[in-house]
Design a protein around this motif. Structure first.
Motif, PDB file in Angstrom:
ATOM      1  N   HIS A  26       0.828  -1.200   0.000  1.00 46.84           N
ATOM      2  CA  HIS A  26       0.000   0.000   0.000  1.00 46.84           C
ATOM      3  C   HIS A  26       0.864   1.253   0.000  1.00 46.84           C
ATOM      4  O   HIS A  26       0.605   2.203  -0.733  1.00 46.84           O
ATOM      5  CB  HIS A  26      -0.904  -0.008   1.233  1.00 46.84           C
ATOM      6  CG  HIS A  26      -1.779   1.200   1.335  1.00 46.84           C
ATOM      7  ND1 HIS A  26      -2.938   1.326   0.629  1.00 46.84           N
ATOM      8  CD2 HIS A  26      -1.638   2.354   2.043  1.00 46.84           C
ATOM      9  CE1 HIS A  26      -3.499   2.488   0.905  1.00 46.84           C
ATOM     10  NE2 HIS A  26      -2.727   3.136   1.766  1.00 46.84           N
ATOM     11  N   GLN A  29       2.098   2.370  -3.372  1.00 45.38           N
ATOM     12  CA  GLN A  29       1.153   2.896  -4.345  1.00 45.38           C
ATOM     13  C   GLN A  29       0.853   4.356  -4.004  1.00 45.38           C
ATOM     14  O   GLN A  29       0.035   4.655  -3.145  1.00 45.38           O
ATOM     15  CB  GLN A  29      -0.140   2.072  -4.324  1.00 45.38           C
ATOM     16  CG  GLN A  29       0.079   0.622  -4.737  1.00 45.38           C
ATOM     17  CD  GLN A  29      -1.207  -0.185  -4.658  1.00 45.38           C
ATOM     18  OE1 GLN A  29      -2.291   0.373  -4.603  1.00 45.38           O
ATOM     19  NE2 GLN A  29      -1.086  -1.497  -4.654  1.00 45.38           N
ATOM     20  N   PHE A  49     -11.223   8.235  -1.217  1.00 43.17           N
ATOM     21  CA  PHE A  49     -10.608   7.764  -2.459  1.00 43.17           C
ATOM     22  C   PHE A  49      -9.452   6.806  -2.163  1.00 43.17           C
ATOM     23  O   PHE A  49      -9.316   5.770  -2.822  1.00 43.17           O
ATOM     24  CB  PHE A  49     -10.100   8.947  -3.283  1.00 43.17           C
ATOM     25  CG  PHE A  49      -9.436   8.541  -4.577  1.00 43.17           C
ATOM     26  CD1 PHE A  49     -10.194   8.266  -5.695  1.00 43.17           C
ATOM     27  CD2 PHE A  49      -8.055   8.420  -4.650  1.00 43.17           C
ATOM     28  CE1 PHE A  49      -9.584   7.872  -6.886  1.00 43.17           C
ATOM     29  CE2 PHE A  49      -7.442   8.037  -5.831  1.00 43.17           C
ATOM     30  CZ  PHE A  49      -8.208   7.756  -6.952  1.00 43.17           C
ATOM     31  N   GLU A  50      -8.624   7.146  -1.198  1.00 45.41           N
ATOM     32  CA  GLU A  50      -7.477   6.294  -0.845  1.00 45.41           C
ATOM     33  C   GLU A  50      -7.949   4.916  -0.391  1.00 45.41           C
ATOM     34  O   GLU A  50      -7.372   3.899  -0.781  1.00 45.41           O
ATOM     35  CB  GLU A  50      -6.653   6.966   0.256  1.00 45.41           C
ATOM     36  CG  GLU A  50      -5.930   8.219  -0.205  1.00 45.41           C
ATOM     37  CD  GLU A  50      -5.151   8.881   0.914  1.00 45.41           C
ATOM     38  OE1 GLU A  50      -4.045   9.400   0.654  1.00 45.41           O
ATOM     39  OE2 GLU A  50      -5.654   8.881   2.070  1.00 45.41           O
ATOM     40  N   GLU A  52     -10.852   3.386  -1.037  1.00 49.93           N
ATOM     41  CA  GLU A  52     -11.526   2.617  -2.087  1.00 49.93           C
ATOM     42  C   GLU A  52     -10.571   2.129  -3.173  1.00 49.93           C
ATOM     43  O   GLU A  52     -10.868   1.163  -3.878  1.00 49.93           O
ATOM     44  CB  GLU A  52     -12.623   3.475  -2.718  1.00 49.93           C
ATOM     45  CG  GLU A  52     -13.789   3.753  -1.782  1.00 49.93           C
ATOM     46  CD  GLU A  52     -14.864   4.598  -2.424  1.00 49.93           C
ATOM     47  OE1 GLU A  52     -14.633   5.087  -3.561  1.00 49.93           O
ATOM     48  OE2 GLU A  52     -15.925   4.783  -1.800  1.00 49.93           O
ATOM     49  N   ASN A  53      -9.421   2.802  -3.308  1.00 50.77           N
ATOM     50  CA  ASN A  53      -8.498   2.446  -4.389  1.00 50.77           C
ATOM     51  C   ASN A  53      -7.147   1.948  -3.892  1.00 50.77           C
ATOM     52  O   ASN A  53      -6.245   1.722  -4.699  1.00 50.77           O
ATOM     53  CB  ASN A  53      -8.296   3.664  -5.295  1.00 50.77           C
ATOM     54  CG  ASN A  53      -9.553   4.038  -6.046  1.00 50.77           C
ATOM     55  OD1 ASN A  53      -9.880   3.453  -7.072  1.00 50.77           O
ATOM     56  ND2 ASN A  53     -10.290   5.014  -5.514  1.00 50.77           N
ATOM     57  N   ASP A  54      -7.014   1.775  -2.577  1.00 49.42           N
ATOM     58  CA  ASP A  54      -5.790   1.257  -1.978  1.00 49.42           C
ATOM     59  C   ASP A  54      -4.566   2.031  -2.469  1.00 49.42           C
ATOM     60  O   ASP A  54      -3.619   1.476  -3.019  1.00 49.42           O
ATOM     61  CB  ASP A  54      -5.630  -0.233  -2.307  1.00 49.42           C
ATOM     62  CG  ASP A  54      -4.550  -0.886  -1.457  1.00 49.42           C
ATOM     63  OD1 ASP A  54      -4.325  -0.417  -0.326  1.00 49.42           O
ATOM     64  OD2 ASP A  54      -3.913  -1.843  -1.941  1.00 49.42           O
ATOM     65  N   VAL A  55      -4.613   3.346  -2.278  1.00 50.03           N
ATOM     66  CA  VAL A  55      -3.544   4.220  -2.764  1.00 50.03           C
ATOM     67  C   VAL A  55      -3.362   5.373  -1.784  1.00 50.03           C
ATOM     68  O   VAL A  55      -4.285   5.730  -1.046  1.00 50.03           O
ATOM     69  CB  VAL A  55      -3.889   4.762  -4.176  1.00 50.03           C
ATOM     70  CG1 VAL A  55      -5.080   5.693  -4.124  1.00 50.03           C
ATOM     71  CG2 VAL A  55      -2.694   5.435  -4.822  1.00 50.03           C
ATOM     72  N   ASN A 275       1.251   5.881 -13.412  1.00 47.82           N
ATOM     73  CA  ASN A 275       0.017   5.477 -12.721  1.00 47.82           C
ATOM     74  C   ASN A 275      -1.214   5.989 -13.462  1.00 47.82           C
ATOM     75  O   ASN A 275      -2.116   6.555 -12.860  1.00 47.82           O
ATOM     76  CB  ASN A 275       0.029   6.028 -11.291  1.00 47.82           C
ATOM     77  CG  ASN A 275       1.207   5.556 -10.481  1.00 47.82           C
ATOM     78  OD1 ASN A 275       1.368   4.357 -10.241  1.00 47.82           O
ATOM     79  ND2 ASN A 275       2.055   6.479 -10.055  1.00 47.82           N
ATOM     80  N   THR A 277      -3.767   4.552 -14.916  1.00 47.51           N
ATOM     81  CA  THR A 277      -5.070   3.962 -14.589  1.00 47.51           C
ATOM     82  C   THR A 277      -5.669   4.587 -13.339  1.00 47.51           C
ATOM     83  O   THR A 277      -6.833   5.012 -13.333  1.00 47.51           O
ATOM     84  CB  THR A 277      -4.942   2.440 -14.392  1.00 47.51           C
ATOM     85  OG1 THR A 277      -4.476   1.843 -15.611  1.00 47.51           O
ATOM     86  CG2 THR A 277      -6.295   1.834 -14.044  1.00 47.51           C
ATOM     87  N   ILE A 278      -4.879   4.682 -12.273  1.00 48.20           N
ATOM     88  CA  ILE A 278      -5.383   5.269 -11.037  1.00 48.20           C
ATOM     89  C   ILE A 278      -5.526   6.786 -11.179  1.00 48.20           C
ATOM     90  O   ILE A 278      -6.391   7.397 -10.554  1.00 48.20           O
ATOM     91  CB  ILE A 278      -4.478   4.892  -9.837  1.00 48.20           C
ATOM     92  CG1 ILE A 278      -5.199   5.206  -8.523  1.00 48.20           C
ATOM     93  CG2 ILE A 278      -3.148   5.600  -9.900  1.00 48.20           C
ATOM     94  CD1 ILE A 278      -6.373   4.317  -8.243  1.00 48.20           C
ATOM     95  N   LYS A 281      -8.863   7.384 -12.533  1.00 46.42           N
ATOM     96  CA  LYS A 281      -9.859   7.237 -11.475  1.00 46.42           C
ATOM     97  C   LYS A 281      -9.921   8.492 -10.612  1.00 46.42           C
ATOM     98  O   LYS A 281     -10.996   8.896 -10.149  1.00 46.42           O
ATOM     99  CB  LYS A 281      -9.540   6.012 -10.613  1.00 46.42           C
ATOM    100  CG  LYS A 281      -9.791   4.675 -11.296  1.00 46.42           C
ATOM    101  CD  LYS A 281      -9.576   3.526 -10.328  1.00 46.42           C
ATOM    102  CE  LYS A 281      -9.886   2.191 -10.984  1.00 46.42           C
ATOM    103  NZ  LYS A 281      -9.708   1.060 -10.037  1.00 46.42           N
TER     104      LYS A 281
END
Length: 349
Positions: A26, A29, A49-50, A52-55, A275, A277-278, A281
């Motif tokens: 984690h 990311q 957001f963090e 829900e998206n593991d970031v 990054n 893709t994220i 998002k």
């Protein structure tokens, strides 16, 4: 003994797989948003957001909007961030011409009014907007028995001599927006004549918004200027930050037709991001109802999304300009330096 040691090793391995490894992954990311110093968002909104998206989202604040954009352009071959927020319509053409943004047609764009979309290729997507305009101190004008201004042309009249504070467009974003407002209203051929009249009428030139508003504006300081260049959302801000809520806002924003300049702020994904893709998002998230409804009381501008509900204090104390002044972004990019030089020669030399 050996059996106990092996059992302990197995326990430690399981502990590492269950607790340490996920945390390490984690932490690795990280999504970085480069932006200007005025950017703000609620911690709980970003935490959503963090989670829900593991970031982990990191914010790289890099000065005012112009300075931050210059840094992003200079580092285009080795980008400092994944996304950039804060390009506005005064820098739009420069940002697009530098070719530093990835196109991305977010599905959330359906919620954004067409008049805010200035890039047909969706390299820069609108997030927020605000109207730069005159603000005046209601109590001051009532006490002096002077009618407040209703149009930019009023500022050249004798009764407004020494009453206005504006910002230097070379060092201030609202200052630049106000300069563009005068170009949009009076045209390239006559805007300098307007500024000459303002100079004769003892206009005060401040370096930035804070200096003008909190250093000279009578409604916010011990200053002697009851008119200041600010935002249409400044009146609700004065109410929001008051120790006790007043019955009415102490200031008025002049958003009558052809008297305000609309600033639109955009977000874009930087080319070279690892990054993407994220990052896409996060763009979707910035245009989502959750983020959009957080904007007004965090940055005191309007959300771009037509689906976002405004806080009651905005509904009660602010008004959007129905007919703001406009200057083509391409014309701004082509002429910015000349306009600034000409303005400086007239006002400061």
């Amino acid at each position: 003994m050996n059996g106990a040691i092996c059992k302990l090793k197995r326990v430690l391995l399981i502990f590492a797989l269950v607790f340490i490894l996920p945390a390490w992954c984690h932490a690795g990311q990280t999504l970085t948003l480069m932006t200007h110093d005025s950017f703000n968002v609620s911690k709980e909104v970003i935490a959503e957001f963090e989670r829900e998206n593991d970031v982990v989202v990191r914010f790289l604040k890099s000065g005012d909007a112009g300075a931050a954009l210059v840094q992003a352009i200079l580092s285009k071959n080795n980008p400092m961030a994944d996304l950039f927020f804060g390009v506005d319509n005064t820098f739009l053409s420069r940002a697009i011409g530098a070719d530093i943004f990835e196109p991305y047609q977010s599905p959330m764009l359906e919620m954004i009014p067409d008049q805010l979309k200035l890039d047909n290729e969706n390299r820069l997507l609108p997030v927020s907007y605000g109207d730069v305009c005159l603000n005046y101190d209601k109590a001051w004008f009532k006490e002096k028995g002077i009618a407040p201004p209703t149009d930019l042309t009023d500022l050249t009249r004798a009764e407004y001599k020494g009453l206005i504070a504006v910002q230097n467009p070379a060092t201030s974003s609202p200052g630049m927006a106000f300069l563009l407002a005068t170009i949009g209203k009076f045209g390239e051929g006559d805007y300098l004549n307007y500024w000459k009249k303002l100079r004769e009428n003892k206009v005060l030139i401040a370096q930035g918004w804070s200096d003008a508003y909190f250093g000279h504006f009578t409604a916010a300081s011990e200053g002697d200027r009851p008119i200041v260049v600010s935002y249409a959302t400044s009146p609700p801000a004065t109410v929001y930050y008051a120790e006790t809520e007043p019955e009415e806002a102490p200031t008025v924003a002049l958003v009558t037709d052809d008297n305000a300049f609309r600033q639109i702020e955009f977000v874009g994904i930087l080319k070279g991001s690892k990054n993407v893709t994220i990052a896409r998002k996060f763009v979707d998230f910035m245009l989502s109802k959750t983020f959009q409804e957080d904007i007004p009381l965090q940055m005191f501008v309007y959300p771009a999304s037509g689906e976002a509900k405004l806080p009651e204090i905005f509904i009660k104390y602010s008004k959007v300009a129905e007919k703001p002044l406009k200057v083509d972004p391409a014309a701004i990019e082509t002429n910015r330096e000349k306009w600034l030089e000409d303005w400086t020669n007239v006002m400061l030399r």
